[in-house]
Design a protein around this motif. Structure first.
Motif, short mmCIF file in Angstrom:
data_model
loop_
_atom_site.label_atom_id
_atom_site.label_comp_id
_atom_site.label_asym_id
_atom_site.label_seq_id
_atom_site.Cartn_x
_atom_site.Cartn_y
_atom_site.Cartn_z
N VAL A 133 0.84 -1.20 0.00
CA VAL A 133 0.00 0.00 0.00
C VAL A 133 0.88 1.26 0.00
O VAL A 133 0.54 2.26 -0.65
N GLU A 134 2.01 1.23 0.69
CA GLU A 134 2.90 2.39 0.69
C GLU A 134 3.48 2.64 -0.69
O GLU A 134 3.66 3.79 -1.11
N ARG A 135 3.81 1.58 -1.43
CA ARG A 135 4.29 1.76 -2.80
C ARG A 135 3.20 2.37 -3.67
O ARG A 135 3.46 3.24 -4.52
N LEU A 136 1.94 1.90 -3.49
CA LEU A 136 0.83 2.51 -4.23
C LEU A 136 0.67 3.98 -3.87
O LEU A 136 0.36 4.82 -4.73
N TRP A 137 0.89 4.30 -2.60
CA TRP A 137 0.78 5.68 -2.14
C TRP A 137 1.81 6.58 -2.83
O TRP A 137 1.49 7.67 -3.29
N VAL A 138 3.05 6.11 -2.92
CA VAL A 138 4.11 6.88 -3.56
C VAL A 138 3.84 7.01 -5.06
O VAL A 138 4.03 8.09 -5.65
N ASN A 139 3.40 5.94 -5.71
CA ASN A 139 3.07 6.02 -7.13
C ASN A 139 1.92 6.98 -7.38
O ASN A 139 1.91 7.72 -8.39
N PHE A 140 0.96 6.99 -6.47
CA PHE A 140 -0.18 7.90 -6.61
C PHE A 140 0.26 9.36 -6.46
O PHE A 140 -0.20 10.24 -7.19
N LEU A 141 1.17 9.62 -5.53
CA LEU A 141 1.72 10.96 -5.38
C LEU A 141 2.40 11.43 -6.66
O LEU A 141 2.21 12.56 -7.13
N SER A 142 3.21 10.55 -7.24
CA SER A 142 3.92 10.90 -8.47
C SER A 142 2.94 11.14 -9.62
O SER A 142 3.10 12.09 -10.40
N SER A 143 1.91 10.31 -9.73
CA SER A 143 0.92 10.49 -10.79
C SER A 143 0.17 11.81 -10.64
O SER A 143 -0.11 12.50 -11.64
N LEU A 144 -0.16 12.17 -9.41
CA LEU A 144 -0.85 13.44 -9.18
C LEU A 144 0.02 14.64 -9.58
O LEU A 144 -0.48 15.60 -10.18
#
Length: 259
Positions: free
Chosen positions: A107-118
């Motif tokens: 979930v933390e990796r998804l969180w970081v990827n989501f930050l980058s996508s935003l």
């Protein structure tokens, strides 16, 4: 009486343990399903924002027009819905998960990827906002200011690919997409909230694969192919020199010396 009491107590304790076990199993299965849905939503967001970026490059060119503006708005609305749902679910998962649970790193990796996508999506939104101000297209004469890049065709195929992207829970959520200026500001608030409410240091999240694996493998293949090419060239030069280099071929050696 004592034995009956102990048997009843044992059965009640067993039932309590079994209920807790079933509850924990249901919670684990439910959490894994939510994590998988978030992974699918992150993949969908990457596809939609990539299509939005590709369409944004046609603003201000001879391919620009009312159709492109409408396609950009539809794609932006779709990306906004995915971002809203993904943010809420990832935030709930990170607050719920405790340290040491197996799904926490995922979930933390998804969180970081989501930050980058935003962040990348916000940059594209700002670019679209500036180009729309430079090329308003409110009147027919505004098309004379478009840059003739020689681009042929349109962006309908890209918009169709974005429209076909689906998420597991998109049909049940219909959020109102703000105007372009408010959308950029909303992402600022969203990023700030994500960094403040959840303590996930970006440097502590480890990737699942090594960086530049494909580039390194291709480079090794190129080096090997270059070495093989050089060997082939050397052999071909030796074969065309006119000498067979056989140890018992005295006539051949004399001919080589005379030549």
């Amino acid at each position: 009486v004592k034995s009956v009491f102990l048997s009843v107590l044992l059965s009640v304790s067993t039932q309590v343990v079994m209920n807790r076990w079933r509850q924990s199993v249901v919670e684990i299965q439910s959490r894994k399903r939510e994590v998988n849905e978030c992974e699918q939503a992150q993949a969908a967001l990457s596809k939609v924002t990539a299509c939005f970026q590709q369409m944004a490059t046609s603003l201000g060119t001879n391919a620009d027009g009312s159709c492109l503006r409408e396609e950009l708005e539809e794609t932006r609305t779709l990306a906004h819905r995915i971002c809203t749902g993904l943010h809420r679910r990832l935030l709930a998962l990170l607050i719920e998960l405790e340290q040491g649970q197996e799904d926490k790193e995922q979930v933390e990796r998804l969180w970081v990827n989501f930050l980058s996508s935003l962040e990348h999506f916000q940059q594209d939104l700002r670019k679209v906002r500036i180009l729309r101000e430079f090329f308003p297209l409110t009147q027919r004469k505004d098309r004379q200011a478009l840059v003739n890049t020689g681009f042929a065709g349109g962006t309908s195929e890209v918009a169709a690919r974005a429209a076909m992207v689906q998420t597991p829970w998109l049909s049940a959520e219909e959020t109102l997409c703000p105007v372009l200026k408010s959308h950029v500001e909303e992402i600022d608030v969203l990023l700030e909230e994500m960094l403040q409410r959840v303590n996930v240091p970006l440097w502590s999240v480890e990737p699942t694969q090594e960086a530049w694996v494909e580039g390194c493998s291709n480079q090794d293949d190129d080096d090997e192919s270059l070495e093989e090419t050089m060997e082939v060239e050397v052999v071909s030069q030796k074969n065309t020199s006119g000498c067979c280099h056989h140890q018992n071929c005295k006539v051949g050696c004399l001919l080589c010396l005379l030549s």
